[in-house]
Design a protein around this motif. Structure first.
Motif, PDB file in Angstrom:
ATOM      1  N   UNK A 177      19.363 -28.549  29.297  1.00 43.08           N
ATOM      2  CA  UNK A 177      18.861 -29.033  28.010  1.00 43.08           C
ATOM      3  C   UNK A 177      17.384 -29.366  28.126  1.00 43.08           C
ATOM      4  N   UNK A 178      16.733 -29.525  26.981  1.00 40.55           N
ATOM      5  CA  UNK A 178      15.404 -30.138  26.888  1.00 40.55           C
ATOM      6  C   UNK A 178      15.569 -31.434  26.112  1.00 40.55           C
ATOM      7  N   UNK A 179      14.740 -32.436  26.417  1.00 45.24           N
ATOM      8  CA  UNK A 179      14.979 -33.785  25.909  1.00 45.24           C
ATOM      9  C   UNK A 179      14.708 -33.927  24.413  1.00 45.24           C
ATOM     10  N   UNK A 180      15.337 -34.951  23.829  1.00 46.34           N
ATOM     11  CA  UNK A 180      15.231 -35.264  22.419  1.00 46.34           C
ATOM     12  C   UNK A 180      13.768 -35.346  21.991  1.00 46.34           C
ATOM     13  N   UNK A 181      13.463 -34.812  20.818  1.00 43.73           N
ATOM     14  CA  UNK A 181      12.108 -34.790  20.239  1.00 43.73           C
ATOM     15  C   UNK A 181      11.123 -33.980  21.082  1.00 43.73           C
ATOM     16  N   UNK A 182      11.579 -33.343  22.169  1.00 43.27           N
ATOM     17  CA  UNK A 182      10.694 -32.754  23.181  1.00 43.27           C
ATOM     18  C   UNK A 182       9.773 -33.837  23.749  1.00 43.27           C
ATOM     19  N   UNK A 275       1.562 -35.912  24.018  1.00 37.55           N
ATOM     20  CA  UNK A 275       2.582 -34.914  23.690  1.00 37.55           C
ATOM     21  C   UNK A 275       3.020 -34.948  22.226  1.00 37.55           C
ATOM     22  N   UNK A 276       2.199 -35.530  21.349  1.00 44.50           N
ATOM     23  CA  UNK A 276       2.510 -35.524  19.918  1.00 44.50           C
ATOM     24  C   UNK A 276       2.695 -34.108  19.383  1.00 44.50           C
ATOM     25  N   UNK A 277       1.900 -33.182  19.894  1.00 42.50           N
ATOM     26  CA  UNK A 277       1.982 -31.811  19.382  1.00 42.50           C
ATOM     27  C   UNK A 277       3.338 -31.189  19.698  1.00 42.50           C
ATOM     28  N   UNK A 278       3.943 -31.550  20.859  1.00 41.24           N
ATOM     29  CA  UNK A 278       5.273 -31.052  21.191  1.00 41.24           C
ATOM     30  C   UNK A 278       6.303 -31.561  20.187  1.00 41.24           C
ATOM     31  N   UNK A 279       6.173 -32.835  19.820  1.00 38.98           N
ATOM     32  CA  UNK A 279       7.107 -33.440  18.870  1.00 38.98           C
ATOM     33  C   UNK A 279       6.987 -32.766  17.509  1.00 38.98           C
ATOM     34  N   UNK A 280       5.748 -32.594  17.053  1.00 34.94           N
ATOM     35  CA  UNK A 280       5.542 -31.985  15.738  1.00 34.94           C
ATOM     36  C   UNK A 280       6.004 -30.525  15.725  1.00 34.94           C
ATOM     37  N   UNK A 281       5.714 -29.768  16.774  1.00 33.81           N
ATOM     38  CA  UNK A 281       6.122 -28.366  16.819  1.00 33.81           C
ATOM     39  C   UNK A 281       7.644 -28.222  16.753  1.00 33.81           C
ATOM     40  N   UNK A 282       8.360 -29.117  17.449  1.00 35.01           N
ATOM     41  CA  UNK A 282       9.822 -29.071  17.390  1.00 35.01           C
ATOM     42  C   UNK A 282      10.312 -29.366  15.979  1.00 35.01           C
ATOM     43  N   UNK A 283       9.747 -30.405  15.349  1.00 35.71           N
ATOM     44  CA  UNK A 283      10.170 -30.755  13.999  1.00 35.71           C
ATOM     45  C   UNK A 283       9.922 -29.608  13.025  1.00 35.71           C
ATOM     46  N   UNK A 311      18.806 -33.060   6.299  1.00 37.59           N
ATOM     47  CA  UNK A 311      19.384 -32.245   7.366  1.00 37.59           C
ATOM     48  C   UNK A 311      18.516 -32.276   8.615  1.00 37.59           C
ATOM     49  N   UNK A 312      17.203 -32.281   8.421  1.00 36.81           N
ATOM     50  CA  UNK A 312      16.281 -32.361   9.560  1.00 36.81           C
ATOM     51  C   UNK A 312      16.466 -33.675  10.309  1.00 36.81           C
ATOM     52  N   UNK A 313      16.582 -34.773   9.575  1.00 37.74           N
ATOM     53  CA  UNK A 313      16.799 -36.073  10.212  1.00 37.74           C
ATOM     54  C   UNK A 313      18.101 -36.105  10.995  1.00 37.74           C
ATOM     55  N   UNK A 318      14.666 -37.344  13.270  1.00 38.73           N
ATOM     56  CA  UNK A 318      13.749 -37.863  12.253  1.00 38.73           C
ATOM     57  C   UNK A 318      13.276 -36.681  11.428  1.00 38.73           C
ATOM     58  N   UNK A 319      12.744 -36.989  10.237  1.00 39.86           N
ATOM     59  CA  UNK A 319      12.223 -35.923   9.388  1.00 39.86           C
ATOM     60  C   UNK A 319      10.725 -36.096   9.188  1.00 39.86           C
ATOM     61  N   UNK A 320      10.145 -35.242   8.361  1.00 39.99           N
ATOM     62  CA  UNK A 320       8.694 -35.278   8.152  1.00 39.99           C
ATOM     63  C   UNK A 320       8.222 -36.656   7.683  1.00 39.99           C
ATOM     64  N   UNK A 321       8.963 -37.253   6.743  1.00 36.88           N
ATOM     65  CA  UNK A 321       8.541 -38.523   6.181  1.00 36.88           C
ATOM     66  C   UNK A 321       8.613 -39.642   7.226  1.00 36.88           C
ATOM     67  N   UNK A 322       9.678 -39.637   8.031  1.00 34.74           N
ATOM     68  CA  UNK A 322       9.793 -40.624   9.102  1.00 34.74           C
ATOM     69  C   UNK A 322       8.616 -40.501  10.067  1.00 34.74           C
TER      70      UNK A 322
END
Length: 466
Positions: A177-182, A275-283, A311-313, A318-322
């Motif tokens: 696996x890869x970790x939550x939120x990357x 690593x914010x960019x990893x989180x955003x890219x995954x979302x 569904x994303x959340x 989390x979703x875009x708004x979160x």
């Protein structure tokens, strides 16, 4: 055919490395490493172990046995993970103790929110290298979901934090696996030994099927090359993690982990400016998949975008708004810290300090993500409105600012900040000529990028600032 293992994870002494070196070498380069020498004073090492280093399960059961936890059955697969069910810690340990010395355990206690459940018991101190933890710091003061009442209290979506204890007998394991939120993660072995197998993010596609929907579950079972045609091309790193060692897992690295001995570990997931960019890219990727999945109801759905975000959340956590609300509050907090540093510094070259450079980097990273967000549904307001002045009056935000100040004082200056935490909000912003920020309202990513630009221009670029 066996795995193609071409290298090992580097091992370093944490007492011989500065935070700046760690950030430059491992966070910035997204590179795994094993760190020694950082667990000597942990209470968990004293209370949770016998003198021979084996786990003192009776102590854990008698002290924390009523905690409800999730337990994975390592011998039973359910979809893409092991089958999980709820037990108390006491029930889990009772099962463990009934195993004969010749048996390998199948039950693995995972994701125990120990810190949140037992805040009065300080089992460990988060090492310096992992203190800049925006995820858990935020969750200590805010819910991840603005509409958190719509989520069940203890589901995977509305987790109270991402600080965990894992416990498992020899033979227990975690699938690929890869970790939550990357997110980044770190895992510390209080006792026992683990074997890790790492696959770099550049090879991620090699463990997925032709449609990039499902990945390999167990790298040691027979992998069907008609389903996963590229698996034989994978190149792996291997690592044995011993007792009292901490492993840093970078963003996006797939890994499979096996307990070679009875093991207790402490684990955190976290992210920050690196690593914010990893989180955003995954979302963004997950959002596109969620939207595609329900595209056929778009014309008959009154709130299609709202359904996509819900569904994303549910799927991602989390979703875009979160994420946008998180980004805004953390940007506000970094602006407050930078203004506080500028006002309190006696030297004119305060901008070159490690703390100042860290805060500037944080804000520049947040601005980069805000610019990427402008191309999504967040470009419209959607009832999002966070004004700087009102947020500064939130008790939770006040505490968030103080904890952020403590974090950077500790990792860069090796001391805790002094003084009254209430003195560095509105008055200091006014003193620094940032009064117009107090009336700023952030409704979309463009507002956020502009706010960060204005703050950096006034605090960093202006020659008139101290």
């Amino acid at each position: 055919m066996g795995l193609n293992i071409v290298g090992f994870v580097e091992k370093v002494n944490g007492n011989e490395m500065s935070y700046t070196t760690f950030a430059e070498k491992y966070l910035s380069n997204n590179k795994p490493v094993v760190i020694t020498g950082l667990m000597a004073d942990w209470r968990a090492r004293k209370d949770w172990l016998f003198d021979d280093g084996t786990p003192n399960l009776h102590f854990i059961s008698s002290s924390f046995g009523n905690s409800k936890v999730q337990v994975a059955d390592c011998g039973s697969r359910e979809y893409t993970d092991q089958k999980r069910f709820d037990m108390t810690v006491a029930e889990f340990i009772d099962h463990w103790l009934k195993l004969s010395s010749m048996e390998h355990g199948n039950l693995y206690l995972k994701d125990w929110h120990f810190v949140k459940e037992h805040p009065e018991y300080t089992a460990y101190t988060t090492p310096q290298f992992f203190r800049d933890d925006w995820l858990n710091l935020y969750l200590d003061h805010y819910h991840m979901h603005e509409d958190c009442d719509t989520y069940r209290k203890r589901d995977n979506v509305s987790c109270s934090d991402y600080r965990f204890v894992y416990m498992g007998a020899k033979g227990t394991w975690t699938p690929l696996h890869a970790d939550v939120f990357r997110s980044y993660s770190w895992s510390a072995n209080v006792c026992g030994k683990k074997k890790w197998y790492f696959l770099s993010p550049e090879q991620r596609h090699l463990v997925f099927d032709r449609n990039m929907k499902n990945s390999v579950y167990d790298i040691f079972e027979e992998v069907d090359d008609t389903i996963f045609p590229n698996f034989t091309k994978t190149i792996w790193l291997e690592c044995t993690q011993d007792q009292n060692e901490i492993i840093f897992v970078p963003s996006g690295w797939y890994h499979q982990v096996h307990n070679l001995e009875d093991t207790i570990s402490i684990n955190h997931n976290w992210f920050n400016a690196y690593n914010l960019s990893w989180v955003w890219d995954l979302m963004l990727t997950d959002y596109k998949e969620a939207r595609e999945y329900i595209e056929d109801i778009k014309d008959i759905c009154d709130d299609f975008e709202g359904v996509c975000q819900r569904n994303l959340a549910a799927n991602t956590g989390m979703n875009f708004y979160d994420f946008f609300n998180f980004m805004v509050r953390f940007s506000f907090a970094n602006i407050v810290q930078l203004s506080h540093l500028a006002k309190s510094s006696a030297s004119a070259d305060w901008r070159s300090s490690y703390t100042a450079q860290n805060l500037i980097f944080n804000l520049e990273s947040a601005k980069d993500i805000a610019i990427k967000m402008k191309l999504t549904c967040l470009s419209e307001n959607h009832n999002i409105s966070l004004d700087f002045g009102s947020v500064l009056e939130e008790p939770a935000f006040l505490e968030l600012c103080f904890q952020l100040e403590r974090t950077y004082a500790f990792i860069h200056d090796k001391h805790e900040p002094t003084g009254d935490k209430k003195n560095f909000l509105m008055d200091e912003l006014l003193d620094m000529g940032l009064g117009k920020l107090l009336s700023a309202v952030v409704c979309n990513p463009e507002n956020l990028a502009t706010l960060i630009d204005d703050a950096l221009l006034n605090l960093v670029m202006s020659p008139n600032k101290i």
